[in-house]
Design an enzyme around this catalytic site. Structure first.
Site, PDB file in Angstrom:
ATOM      1  CB  SER A 105      -1.159  -0.400   1.293  1.00  0.00           C
ATOM      2  OG  SER A 105      -1.517   1.321   1.199  1.00  0.00           O
ATOM      3  CG  ASP A 154      -6.933  -2.696  -3.149  1.00  0.00           C
ATOM      4  OD1 ASP A 154      -7.557  -2.026  -2.583  1.00  0.00           O
ATOM      5  OD2 ASP A 154      -6.049  -3.098  -2.979  1.00  0.00           O
ATOM      6  CG  HIS A 186      -6.140  -2.081   1.079  1.00  0.00           C
ATOM      7  ND1 HIS A 186      -5.152  -2.754  -1.182  1.00  0.00           N
ATOM      8  CD2 HIS A 186      -5.103  -1.598   1.803  1.00  0.00           C
ATOM      9  CE1 HIS A 186      -3.952  -0.760  -0.133  1.00  0.00           C
ATOM     10  NE2 HIS A 186      -4.033  -0.837   1.023  1.00  0.00           N
TER      11      HIS A 186
END
Length: 209
Positions: A105, A154, A186
């Site tokens: 991320s 996601d 995610h």
């Protein structure tokens, strides 16, 4: 004196916003069986999270596509100081070709910025569930290997961001592979982690071990 005991690979694991280095440390423990003489470092980002838990590389409070690049640029000094310190402390100064950056991320955003901006000529980058948001201009590479993994479900950073990042990096000379996982949110899946360590093993010559 003990050169034979010197690790042959440094893998730096970069967590997401609101998390900590402890969150990604188990990934290094899992990969140690494949990358046997590697050292894995999973640091905390330099700043406390704007949302009160964990750490951040830059604040996402009020972040927009228009201001994200400036926030990344502002985060570079803290990021660089931390990463350069880890590299020096572990004996990899002058051996950046034996260093891998692995991000999740926001950690992926910073890892991709580090290479796209030309500041870190590392041996390889793995990015899970991230994006390339570095402000122009981007640097050119001589085929640095990059592996991007992303899930189609996601809802934090859409998977097309990794596909777009791959296209942009490839146009700037990077050697990019992608793995888009159907239905994954995610997170890092076991399958994605497995493909990523296989990629690192190939790049750094561990396939025969």
């Amino acid at each position: 004196m003990a050169e034979t005991n010197r690790p042959n690979l440094l893998v730096i694991l970069l967590h997401g916003v609101g998390s900590s280095g402890d969150n990604l440390a188990p990934l290094g423990e899992e990969w140690a069986g494949t990358l046997g003489d590697a050292v894995f470092i999973s640091p905390d980002a330099p700043e406390p999270s704007s949302f009160g838990a964990g750490y951040q590389w830059f604040s996402v409070a009020g972040v927009t596509p228009e201001n994200r690049g400036a926030r990344i640029a502002a985060a570079r000094p803290g990021f660089d100081a931390l990463i350069n310190g880890i590299i020096a402390d572990n004996g990899f100064a002058g051996r950046l070709d034996r260093v891998a950056l692995v991000g999740f991320s926001q950690g992926t955003i910073m890892a991709l910025d580090a290479i796209a901006n030309g500041r870190f000529g590392v041996g390889a980058v793995v990015g899970f569930s991230g994006r390339l948001s570095s402000p122009e201009p981007l640097s050119r590479s001589t085929k640095m290997p990059v592996f991007l993994v992303h899930g189609t479900a996601d809802d934090v950073i859409p998977s097309w961001e990794s596909e777009q990042a791959a296209d942009t990096l490839a146009k700037h000379g990077f050697d990019v592979e992608t793995s888009i996982e159907p239905g994954l949110g995610h997170t890092i899946s076991g399958a994605g982690a497995g493909r990523a360590v296989e990629f690192l093993a190939k790049v750094f010559g561990y396939e025969a071990l």
